[in-house]
Design an enzyme around this catalytic site. Structure first.
Site, PDB file in Angstrom:
ATOM      1  N   TYR A 192       0.813  -1.221   0.000  1.00  0.00           N
ATOM      2  CA  TYR A 192       0.000   0.000   0.000  1.00  0.00           C
ATOM      3  C   TYR A 192       0.842   1.264   0.000  1.00  0.00           C
ATOM      4  CZ  TYR A 192      -4.551  -2.185   0.760  1.00  0.00           C
ATOM      5  OH  TYR A 192      -5.722  -2.888   0.615  1.00  0.00           O
ATOM      6  N   LYS A 246       3.921 -15.370   3.174  1.00  0.00           N
ATOM      7  CA  LYS A 246       4.171 -16.160   1.965  1.00  0.00           C
ATOM      8  C   LYS A 246       5.678 -16.394   1.909  1.00  0.00           C
ATOM      9  CE  LYS A 246       2.779 -18.092  -1.889  1.00  0.00           C
ATOM     10  NZ  LYS A 246       1.957 -19.322  -1.902  1.00  0.00           N
ATOM     11  N   ASP A 268      -2.080 -18.580   1.414  1.00  0.00           N
ATOM     12  CA  ASP A 268      -3.057 -19.332   0.605  1.00  0.00           C
ATOM     13  C   ASP A 268      -3.724 -20.412   1.452  1.00  0.00           C
ATOM     14  OD1 ASP A 268      -0.548 -20.533   0.706  1.00  0.00           O
ATOM     15  OD2 ASP A 268      -0.537 -21.200  -1.380  1.00  0.00           O
ATOM     16  N   ASP A 292      -5.929  -7.234   4.123  1.00  0.00           N
ATOM     17  CA  ASP A 292      -7.080  -6.645   3.434  1.00  0.00           C
ATOM     18  C   ASP A 292      -7.981  -7.760   2.903  1.00  0.00           C
ATOM     19  OD1 ASP A 292      -8.699  -4.640   2.183  1.00  0.00           O
ATOM     20  OD2 ASP A 292      -7.738  -5.149   0.280  1.00  0.00           O
ATOM     21  N   ASP A 318     -11.795  -9.457   4.674  1.00  0.00           N
ATOM     22  CA  ASP A 318     -13.111  -9.518   4.013  1.00  0.00           C
ATOM     23  C   ASP A 318     -13.665 -10.939   4.068  1.00  0.00           C
ATOM     24  OD1 ASP A 318     -13.068  -6.823   3.332  1.00  0.00           O
ATOM     25  OD2 ASP A 318     -13.729  -7.178   1.275  1.00  0.00           O
TER      26      ASP A 318
HETATM   27  C1  IPM Z   1     -10.254  -1.489   3.824  1.00  0.00           C
HETATM   28  C2  IPM Z   1     -10.537  -0.925   2.467  1.00  0.00           C
HETATM   29  C3  IPM Z   1      -9.395  -0.006   2.076  1.00  0.00           C
HETATM   30  C4  IPM Z   1      -8.131  -0.846   2.077  1.00  0.00           C
HETATM   31  C5  IPM Z   1      -9.578   0.695   0.719  1.00  0.00           C
HETATM   32  C6  IPM Z   1     -10.873   1.483   0.689  1.00  0.00           C
HETATM   33  C7  IPM Z   1      -8.406   1.563   0.367  1.00  0.00           C
HETATM   34  O1  IPM Z   1     -10.722  -1.949   1.530  1.00  0.00           O
HETATM   35  O2  IPM Z   1     -10.204  -0.706   4.795  1.00  0.00           O
HETATM   36  O3  IPM Z   1     -10.086  -2.698   3.945  1.00  0.00           O
HETATM   37  O4  IPM Z   1      -7.830  -1.534   1.095  1.00  0.00           O
HETATM   38  O5  IPM Z   1      -7.410  -0.796   3.081  1.00  0.00           O
HETATM   39 MN    MN Z   2     -10.611  -3.958   2.367  1.00  0.00          MN
END
Ligand code: IPM
Ligand code: MN
Length: 360
Positions: free
Chosen positions: A146, A195, A227, A251, A255
């Site tokens: 990032y 990794k 993975d 990230d 999710d």
């Molecule tokens: C998160 C979001 C952010 C990230 C985006 C919006 C830049 O997906 O907070 O997980 O990737 O960190």
């Molecule tokens: Mn995210």
């Protein structure tokens, strides 16, 4: 003294869900006899519209002057919003990355907890859901891909883009220390995800986490390839306590970890530096498709406010109270659309906030 809370309502469903979290905070303040001093901070798309940039110096300074910041969400629909015709460093997301960096918020905590009442909404196999799970992802937030150097060039007709994944030992160490400290207060296990079979940055990650582990003999450290971790999260999430990982892996895995709880609308998050300051926000995005409809689930944001009371303000009783009120409302069968199941009562954003505030 009043708690100084900066509020970034943001874009999309942000303002709707933040309003409910403030309602619950205010109810908690009235009950426990403390005061809150809110400062509104404009960031993301709404800041682009007003000031031509996603994060102004003024916004940064207001955040720095707060004890903690409560955030909704930022960003819009990338296919249709004019914000996404701007260069990348002028888009809403740049505001979020900018504030993370400016406030040195290197540790992002994302809990993944399956509520008893929501087992039916869990997309995993019934026997896996039945076992339940309760883990927390600690995602390094100010390094790696990032924030590494990046560029897009064209040479001899060939277009080439480069992103750099770099980590220094101290960046890994401070994230690892936080993970071990948290694990110590939980089930005393850290799974460090990397990794290391391919990447140098991961090999350093492994070395440094092992060095840190020496100071925490009471906590078990295990390493897992990313993975495999993605597989294990859907196969056997109950094995995890604290998952420590770098920015990009975190990230993606967070999710996945959110989705298995039934809805991303249930997951809170905290981004911390090495002071008591924290930025607290729901794990989900701005959901522009449902913005303004009054149907978004505010629970993740309300849980983020509870995390704020716990981590920044050391108000554990108040935080427990909010979490307990949420459980009560779920037990009574109230659901927003995202977690709705048969026989439950469907309510909107505002009603959900009212119900939780009333049960404090
Ligand atoms: C998160 C979001 C952010 C990230 C985006 C919006 C830049 O997906 O907070 O997980 O990737 O960190
Ligand atoms: Mn995210």
């Amino acid at each position: 003294m009043a708690l100084k809370i900066g509020v970034i309502a943001g874009d999309g469903i942000g303002p709707e869900v933040v309003r409910e979290a403030q309602k619950v905070l205010d109810a908690s303040a009235a009950k426990h006899g403390f005061e809150i001093d809110y400062t509104e901070i404009c960031m993301g798309g709404c800041s682009i519209d007003r000031f031509g940039e996603p994060l102004t110096e003024e916004a940064k300074n207001k955040a720095k002057a707060s004890d903690a910041v409560l955030m909704g969400s930022i960003g819009g629909n990338a296919a249709t919003s004019p914000w996404y015709r701007l260069p990348p460093q002028k888009r809403p997301e740049a505001g979020l990355l900018g504030i993370r960096k400016a406030l040195n918020l290197f540790a992002n905590l994302r809990p993944s907890l399956l509520y008893e009442e929501l087992k039916g909404a869990c997309p995993l196999r019934a026997d896996t859901a039945e076992k339940g799970f309760d883990f927390i992802i600690l995602r390094e937030l100010t390094g790696g891909l990032y924030f590494g150097e990046r560029q897009t060039i064209e040479e001899n007709g060939i277009r080439k883009a480069v992103d750099t994944l770099a980590y220094s030992d101290f960046e890994i160490r401070r994230a690892a220390v936080k993970a071990f400290e948290i694990a110590r207060k939980r089930r005393k296990k850290v799974t460090s995800v990397d990794k290391a079979n391919v990447l140098d940055s991961s090999r350093l990650w492994r070395k440094v986490t092992e060095e840190v582990a020496k100071d925490y003999p009471d906590v078990v450290l295990e390493h897992m390839l990313v993975d495999n971790c993605a597989m294990q999260i859907v196969k056997d999430p109950a094995q995890f306590d604290v998952v420590l990982t770098e920015n990009m892996f975190g990230d993606i895995l967070s999710d996945e970890a959110a989705m298995i709880t039934g809805s991303i609308g249930m997951l809170s998050s905290a981004s911390l530096n090495d002071t008591k300051f924290g930025l607290y926000e729901p794990s989900g995005g701005s959901a522009p498709d449902i913005a303004g409809k009054g149907i978004a689930n505010p629970i993740a944001t309300i849980l983020s406010a509870a995390m704020m009371l716990r981590f920044t303000f050391d108000r554990d009783a108040e935080a427990d109270g909010i979490e307990e009120a949420i459980r009560k409302v779920l037990k009574e069968g109230y659901r927003t659309g995202d977690i709705m199941s048969e026989g439950c009562t469907k309510v909107g954003t505002e009603k959900m906030g009212d119900l939780i505030a009333e049960r404090l």
